[in-house]
Design an enzyme around this catalytic site. Structure first.
Site, PDB file in Angstrom:
ATOM      1  N   LYS A  58       0.998   4.418  -2.654  1.00  0.00           N
ATOM      2  CA  LYS A  58       0.638   5.774  -2.230  1.00  0.00           C
ATOM      3  C   LYS A  58       1.810   6.741  -2.409  1.00  0.00           C
ATOM      4  O   LYS A  58       1.615   7.928  -2.676  1.00  0.00           O
ATOM      5  CB  LYS A  58       0.120   5.753  -0.789  1.00  0.00           C
ATOM      6  CG  LYS A  58      -1.184   4.972  -0.634  1.00  0.00           C
ATOM      7  CD  LYS A  58      -2.306   5.565  -1.474  1.00  0.00           C
ATOM      8  CE  LYS A  58      -3.601   4.801  -1.399  1.00  0.00           C
ATOM      9  NZ  LYS A  58      -4.688   5.444  -2.157  1.00  0.00           N
ATOM     10  N   TYR A 113       0.837  -1.216   0.000  1.00  0.00           N
ATOM     11  CA  TYR A 113       0.000   0.000   0.000  1.00  0.00           C
ATOM     12  C   TYR A 113       0.867   1.258   0.000  1.00  0.00           C
ATOM     13  O   TYR A 113       0.626   2.203  -0.758  1.00  0.00           O
ATOM     14  CB  TYR A 113      -0.888  -0.057   1.238  1.00  0.00           C
ATOM     15  CG  TYR A 113      -1.897   1.056   1.395  1.00  0.00           C
ATOM     16  CD1 TYR A 113      -3.160   0.972   0.801  1.00  0.00           C
ATOM     17  CD2 TYR A 113      -1.622   2.179   2.174  1.00  0.00           C
ATOM     18  CE1 TYR A 113      -4.100   1.968   0.973  1.00  0.00           C
ATOM     19  CE2 TYR A 113      -2.565   3.184   2.351  1.00  0.00           C
ATOM     20  CZ  TYR A 113      -3.801   3.062   1.751  1.00  0.00           C
ATOM     21  OH  TYR A 113      -4.740   4.061   1.932  1.00  0.00           O
TER      22      TYR A 113
HETATM   23  N1  CAA Z   1       5.766  -1.544  14.625  1.00  0.00           N
HETATM   24  C1  CAA Z   1       6.599  -2.496  15.090  1.00  0.00           C
HETATM   25  N2  CAA Z   1       6.205  -3.744  15.354  1.00  0.00           N
HETATM   26  C2  CAA Z   1       4.925  -4.052  15.137  1.00  0.00           C
HETATM   27  C3  CAA Z   1       3.997  -3.115  14.647  1.00  0.00           C
HETATM   28  C4  CAA Z   1       4.470  -1.818  14.397  1.00  0.00           C
HETATM   29  N3  CAA Z   1       3.644  -0.858  13.934  1.00  0.00           N
HETATM   30  N4  CAA Z   1       2.800  -3.718  14.526  1.00  0.00           N
HETATM   31  C5  CAA Z   1       2.967  -5.002  14.911  1.00  0.00           C
HETATM   32  N5  CAA Z   1       4.246  -5.193  15.286  1.00  0.00           N
HETATM   33  C6  CAA Z   1       4.834  -6.429  15.793  1.00  0.00           C
HETATM   34  C7  CAA Z   1       3.958  -7.034  16.858  1.00  0.00           C
HETATM   35  O1  CAA Z   1       4.222  -6.443  18.125  1.00  0.00           O
HETATM   36  C8  CAA Z   1       4.343  -8.485  16.802  1.00  0.00           C
HETATM   37  O2  CAA Z   1       5.562  -8.673  17.470  1.00  0.00           O
HETATM   38  P1  CAA Z   1       5.793  -9.998  18.329  1.00  0.00           P
HETATM   39  O3  CAA Z   1       5.652 -11.142  17.363  1.00  0.00           O
HETATM   40  O4  CAA Z   1       7.159  -9.823  18.863  1.00  0.00           O
HETATM   41  O5  CAA Z   1       4.692  -9.977  19.367  1.00  0.00           O
HETATM   42  C9  CAA Z   1       4.630  -8.709  15.307  1.00  0.00           C
HETATM   43  O6  CAA Z   1       4.869  -7.402  14.764  1.00  0.00           O
HETATM   44  C10 CAA Z   1       3.475  -9.336  14.598  1.00  0.00           C
HETATM   45  O7  CAA Z   1       2.332  -8.499  14.804  1.00  0.00           O
HETATM   46  P2  CAA Z   1       0.865  -9.024  14.559  1.00  0.00           P
HETATM   47  O8  CAA Z   1       0.569 -10.155  15.465  1.00  0.00           O
HETATM   48  O9  CAA Z   1      -0.092  -7.881  14.564  1.00  0.00           O
HETATM   49  O10 CAA Z   1       1.026  -9.609  13.074  1.00  0.00           O
HETATM   50  P3  CAA Z   1      -0.106 -10.040  12.148  1.00  0.00           P
HETATM   51  O11 CAA Z   1       0.550 -10.783  11.036  1.00  0.00           O
HETATM   52  O12 CAA Z   1      -1.214 -10.686  12.857  1.00  0.00           O
HETATM   53  O13 CAA Z   1      -0.708  -8.640  11.613  1.00  0.00           O
HETATM   54  C11 CAA Z   1      -0.739  -6.549  10.485  1.00  0.00           C
HETATM   55  C12 CAA Z   1       0.091  -7.707  10.981  1.00  0.00           C
HETATM   56  C13 CAA Z   1      -1.984  -7.061   9.705  1.00  0.00           C
HETATM   57  C14 CAA Z   1       0.091  -5.743   9.520  1.00  0.00           C
HETATM   58  C15 CAA Z   1      -1.228  -5.734  11.681  1.00  0.00           C
HETATM   59  O14 CAA Z   1      -0.094  -5.376  12.445  1.00  0.00           O
HETATM   60  C16 CAA Z   1      -1.941  -4.475  11.258  1.00  0.00           C
HETATM   61  O15 CAA Z   1      -3.119  -4.493  10.911  1.00  0.00           O
HETATM   62  N6  CAA Z   1      -1.253  -3.325  11.291  1.00  0.00           N
HETATM   63  C17 CAA Z   1      -1.817  -2.051  10.938  1.00  0.00           C
HETATM   64  C18 CAA Z   1      -1.496  -1.708   9.535  1.00  0.00           C
HETATM   65  C19 CAA Z   1      -2.141  -0.380   9.246  1.00  0.00           C
HETATM   66  O16 CAA Z   1      -1.884   0.638   9.859  1.00  0.00           O
HETATM   67  N7  CAA Z   1      -3.016  -0.357   8.240  1.00  0.00           N
HETATM   68  C20 CAA Z   1      -3.695   0.841   7.903  1.00  0.00           C
HETATM   69  C21 CAA Z   1      -5.039   0.509   7.361  1.00  0.00           C
HETATM   70  S1  CAA Z   1      -5.965   1.993   7.048  1.00  0.00           S
HETATM   71  C22 CAA Z   1      -5.251   2.670   5.701  1.00  0.00           C
HETATM   72  O17 CAA Z   1      -4.385   2.139   5.074  1.00  0.00           O
HETATM   73  C23 CAA Z   1      -5.754   4.030   5.309  1.00  0.00           C
HETATM   74  C24 CAA Z   1      -4.660   5.018   5.232  1.00  0.00           C
HETATM   75  O18 CAA Z   1      -4.274   5.422   4.136  1.00  0.00           O
HETATM   76  C25 CAA Z   1      -4.092   5.580   6.468  1.00  0.00           C
END
Ligand code: CAA
Length: 240
Positions: free
Chosen positions: A151, A147
């Protein structure tokens, strides 16, 4: 009737707010959508804005859809490339399909939306192009390699189009919304959303109408010298 404006992904989320704001400002609006017939019909009933169904990832479908809009409403003078999807995953888990779907819709979709209307804008010596980018294209985001790449690409697109269109009275600008209260943001887990809001100095998500007002400003006849710009609307989350 005002100038004709096309808003892709214009029946839901930020796109719906843009379509409505442009209609309220006196433009004749066409809102395209990809698949959610029910939401599009409801949107059309409520607003009186015509909706058109095509997949922006397909050049042929975009071209045919745009021809239909122009046959119905007249030449498109304003185009808002807003349609976008997420397929979030950490890079090590991201599949080639997740990469490609986002590239096809968010990046190639922008090409497919602007390219068919560009010759007409050049001939008529007027055009307004707005691409809805994202704060995550400016700063990158954990879980959004695909993404964020698209962008960031939007910004390259408008900076190039601005140079090509300037002499023909066409402007091309990007808006980088921060996190806005739409279904796309609501789709992340509550925990992730809370951590996102904690990073926004404004202490809240943005409203779709706050992005729509940026679009109304950029597409106005008065905004002709604003070209190749990026407007950040993110509650002070990031200064790009
Ligand atoms: N920074 C650093 N580490 C992170 C992190 C971050 N932002 N987010 C997650 N982690 C770490 C977690 O703490 C975890 O570490 P451990 O294994 O040591 O516990 C590891 O990464 C795995 O995290 P998850 O269990 O969450 O991993 P997952 O595979 O289940 O999910 C993900 C990953 C789907 C990317 C989830 O983290 C997520 O949804 N993140 C948000 C992404 C986001 O901001 N999307 C925006 C959508 S809205 C949009 O896009 C509109 C716009 O233009 C703004």
């Amino acid at each position: 009737m005002g100038r004709v404006a096309l808003v892709t992904g214009g029946s839901r989320g930020i796109g719906a707010a843009i379509s409505k704001a442009l209609k309220d400002a006196g433009y004749t609006v066409a809102a395209s959508y990809a698949g959610n017939d029910e939401a599009a019909a409801k949107f059309s009933d409520e607003t009186g804005i015509k909706t058109y169904k095509w997949d922006v990832a397909s050049y042929e479908a975009s071209k045919a859809g745009i021809e239909k809009v122009e046959a119905d409403l007249g030449p498109i003078e304003i185009v808002v490339a807003n349609a976008g999807i997420t397929r979030d995953a950490p890079f090590h888990k991201m599949t080639p399909e997740q990469w490609q779907q986002v590239i096809d819709t968010n990046l190639t979709g922008v090409f497919n939306t602007i390219h068919p209307v560009w010759p007409g804008m050049r001939e008529r010596k007027f055009g307004r192009v707005v691409v809805i980018s994202s704060v995550n294209g400016q700063k990158g985001q954990f879980g959004q390699v695909n993404y964020a790449a698209t962008k960031a690409g939007d910004i390259g697109i408008v900076r190039s189009l601005a140079q090509e269109g300037a002499r023909a009275g066409i402007t091309a600008n990007a808006i980088c919304p921060g996190y806005i209260a739409t279904e796309m943001v609501m789709a992340v887990s509550d925990k992730v959303r809370e951590s996102i809001i904690a990073q926004i100095p404004a202490g809240r998500l943005g409203e779709p109408e706050e992005i729509a007002r940026c679009v109304t400003f950029l597409v106005s006849d008065d905004a002709g010298f604003i070209n190749g710009s990026t407007i950040s609307a993110n509650g002070a989350q990031f200064f790009g």
